[in-house]
Write a protein that holds these residues in place. Sequence first.
Motif, PDB file in Angstrom:
ATOM      1  N   PHE A 174      25.920  32.668  30.156  1.00  0.00           N
ATOM      2  CA  PHE A 174      26.123  32.684  28.714  1.00  0.00           C
ATOM      3  C   PHE A 174      27.459  33.373  28.466  1.00  0.00           C
ATOM      4  N   ILE A 175      28.448  32.613  28.073  1.00  0.00           N
ATOM      5  CA  ILE A 175      29.785  33.134  27.803  1.00  0.00           C
ATOM      6  C   ILE A 175      29.887  33.397  26.308  1.00  0.00           C
ATOM      7  N   ASN A 176      30.310  34.570  25.934  1.00  0.00           N
ATOM      8  CA  ASN A 176      30.465  34.934  24.528  1.00  0.00           C
ATOM      9  C   ASN A 176      31.945  35.068  24.217  1.00  0.00           C
ATOM     10  N   LEU A 177      32.401  34.400  23.154  1.00  0.00           N
ATOM     11  CA  LEU A 177      33.811  34.428  22.783  1.00  0.00           C
ATOM     12  C   LEU A 177      33.980  34.688  21.288  1.00  0.00           C
ATOM     13  N   PRO A 178      34.875  35.614  20.926  1.00  0.00           N
ATOM     14  CA  PRO A 178      35.180  35.794  19.512  1.00  0.00           C
ATOM     15  C   PRO A 178      36.148  34.696  19.059  1.00  0.00           C
ATOM     16  N   VAL A 179      35.913  34.173  17.857  1.00  0.00           N
ATOM     17  CA  VAL A 179      36.783  33.127  17.309  1.00  0.00           C
ATOM     18  C   VAL A 179      37.118  33.444  15.859  1.00  0.00           C
ATOM     19  N   ARG A 180      38.236  32.929  15.415  1.00  0.00           N
ATOM     20  CA  ARG A 180      38.659  33.159  14.031  1.00  0.00           C
ATOM     21  C   ARG A 180      37.916  32.262  13.042  1.00  0.00           C
ATOM     22  N   ASP A 181      37.588  31.041  13.458  1.00  0.00           N
ATOM     23  CA  ASP A 181      36.977  30.053  12.573  1.00  0.00           C
ATOM     24  C   ASP A 181      35.877  29.329  13.348  1.00  0.00           C
ATOM     25  N   VAL A 182      34.620  29.653  13.055  1.00  0.00           N
ATOM     26  CA  VAL A 182      33.489  29.092  13.794  1.00  0.00           C
ATOM     27  C   VAL A 182      33.415  27.569  13.654  1.00  0.00           C
ATOM     28  N   ALA A 183      33.654  27.056  12.457  1.00  0.00           N
ATOM     29  CA  ALA A 183      33.578  25.599  12.262  1.00  0.00           C
ATOM     30  C   ALA A 183      34.645  24.878  13.086  1.00  0.00           C
ATOM     31  N   LYS A 184      35.857  25.404  13.078  1.00  0.00           N
ATOM     32  CA  LYS A 184      36.948  24.800  13.854  1.00  0.00           C
ATOM     33  C   LYS A 184      36.648  24.880  15.349  1.00  0.00           C
ATOM     34  N   ALA A 185      36.171  26.035  15.805  1.00  0.00           N
ATOM     35  CA  ALA A 185      35.841  26.202  17.220  1.00  0.00           C
ATOM     36  C   ALA A 185      34.674  25.300  17.619  1.00  0.00           C
ATOM     37  N   SER A 235      44.127  36.788  22.209  1.00  0.00           N
ATOM     38  CA  SER A 235      44.193  35.987  23.432  1.00  0.00           C
ATOM     39  C   SER A 235      45.292  34.941  23.400  1.00  0.00           C
ATOM     40  N   ARG A 236      45.975  34.820  22.281  1.00  0.00           N
ATOM     41  CA  ARG A 236      47.150  33.952  22.244  1.00  0.00           C
ATOM     42  C   ARG A 236      48.359  34.664  22.853  1.00  0.00           C
ATOM     43  N   ARG A 237      48.306  35.998  22.929  1.00  0.00           N
ATOM     44  CA  ARG A 237      49.428  36.780  23.467  1.00  0.00           C
ATOM     45  C   ARG A 237      49.081  37.519  24.751  1.00  0.00           C
ATOM     46  N   GLU A 238      47.818  37.877  24.895  1.00  0.00           N
ATOM     47  CA  GLU A 238      47.397  38.705  26.020  1.00  0.00           C
ATOM     48  C   GLU A 238      46.333  37.979  26.831  1.00  0.00           C
ATOM     49  N   SER A 239      46.326  38.253  28.112  1.00  0.00           N
ATOM     50  CA  SER A 239      45.335  37.630  28.980  1.00  0.00           C
ATOM     51  C   SER A 239      44.061  38.456  28.933  1.00  0.00           C
ATOM     52  N   GLU A 240      42.942  37.799  28.752  1.00  0.00           N
ATOM     53  CA  GLU A 240      41.667  38.507  28.709  1.00  0.00           C
ATOM     54  C   GLU A 240      40.733  38.038  29.815  1.00  0.00           C
ATOM     55  N   VAL A 241      40.663  36.731  29.992  1.00  0.00           N
ATOM     56  CA  VAL A 241      39.758  36.142  30.965  1.00  0.00           C
ATOM     57  C   VAL A 241      40.190  34.691  31.164  1.00  0.00           C
ATOM     58  N   MET A 242      39.914  34.146  32.329  1.00  0.00           N
ATOM     59  CA  MET A 242      40.142  32.726  32.563  1.00  0.00           C
ATOM     60  C   MET A 242      38.803  32.143  33.012  1.00  0.00           C
ATOM     61  N   ASP A 244      41.776  27.051  24.145  1.00  0.00           N
ATOM     62  CA  ASP A 244      41.066  26.625  22.949  1.00  0.00           C
ATOM     63  C   ASP A 244      41.875  27.086  21.734  1.00  0.00           C
ATOM     64  N   PRO A 245      41.458  26.764  20.514  1.00  0.00           N
ATOM     65  CA  PRO A 245      42.252  27.145  19.340  1.00  0.00           C
ATOM     66  C   PRO A 245      42.486  28.649  19.185  1.00  0.00           C
ATOM     67  N   ASP A 246      41.651  29.467  19.832  1.00  0.00           N
ATOM     68  CA  ASP A 246      41.815  30.917  19.749  1.00  0.00           C
ATOM     69  C   ASP A 246      42.573  31.501  20.931  1.00  0.00           C
ATOM     70  N   GLY A 247      43.035  30.658  21.842  1.00  0.00           N
ATOM     71  CA  GLY A 247      43.832  31.122  22.969  1.00  0.00           C
ATOM     72  C   GLY A 247      43.057  31.459  24.225  1.00  0.00           C
ATOM     73  N   HIS A 248      41.740  31.235  24.238  1.00  0.00           N
ATOM     74  CA  HIS A 248      40.953  31.472  25.451  1.00  0.00           C
ATOM     75  C   HIS A 248      41.330  30.401  26.475  1.00  0.00           C
ATOM     76  N   ILE A 249      41.617  30.822  27.696  1.00  0.00           N
ATOM     77  CA  ILE A 249      42.071  29.885  28.736  1.00  0.00           C
ATOM     78  C   ILE A 249      40.890  29.361  29.545  1.00  0.00           C
ATOM     79  N   TRP A 250      40.858  28.040  29.680  1.00  0.00           N
ATOM     80  CA  TRP A 250      39.851  27.351  30.475  1.00  0.00           C
ATOM     81  C   TRP A 250      40.550  26.537  31.553  1.00  0.00           C
ATOM     82  N   GLU A 251      39.957  26.504  32.733  1.00  0.00           N
ATOM     83  CA  GLU A 251      40.402  25.606  33.794  1.00  0.00           C
ATOM     84  C   GLU A 251      39.304  24.561  34.011  1.00  0.00           C
TER      85      GLU A 251
END
Length: 137
Positions: free
Chosen positions: A6-17, A67-74, A117-124
């Motif tokens: 279960f991955i939990n991510l903060p987002v600015r806009d739930v509908a957009k995400a 997460s658009r400027r800093e690395s948090e997790v990949m 993703d739109p909030d800058g979280h990096i996915w491979e």
Amino acid sequence: MPRQIFINLPVRDVAKATAFYTAIGASKNPQFSDDSSSCMVFSDTIFVMIMTHEKWAHFTKKPIVDSRRESEVMLALSADDRASVDKMTDTAGANGGQADVNPPQDLGFMYGRSFEDPDGHIWEVVFVDMSQMAQQG
């Protein structure tokens, strides 16, 4: 029973995400979703809970990184084949994300690309051809 993640991510806009994660292949579980969060299901074992910054603050006192400027997790997802890697990455780029934020990897036995993703979280997204991997070693 297989382990689940279960991955939990903060987002600015739930509908957009929610729309973004739906576009790349997840489905929304309404049982665990509301105006402040969406439970996005990739498989029987992979769940991504996206939640507003306000809701996130109920779970931790640590500040949310930009997460658009800093690395948090990949985060990495497996794919069935190379075409699936390309499809998910390209779809992410066409639906509010950014494709290929890191250089694509093609090691013969392993092929991967990345997106934000739109909030800058990096996915491979990675495909590993086990039949080719045996020949590498």
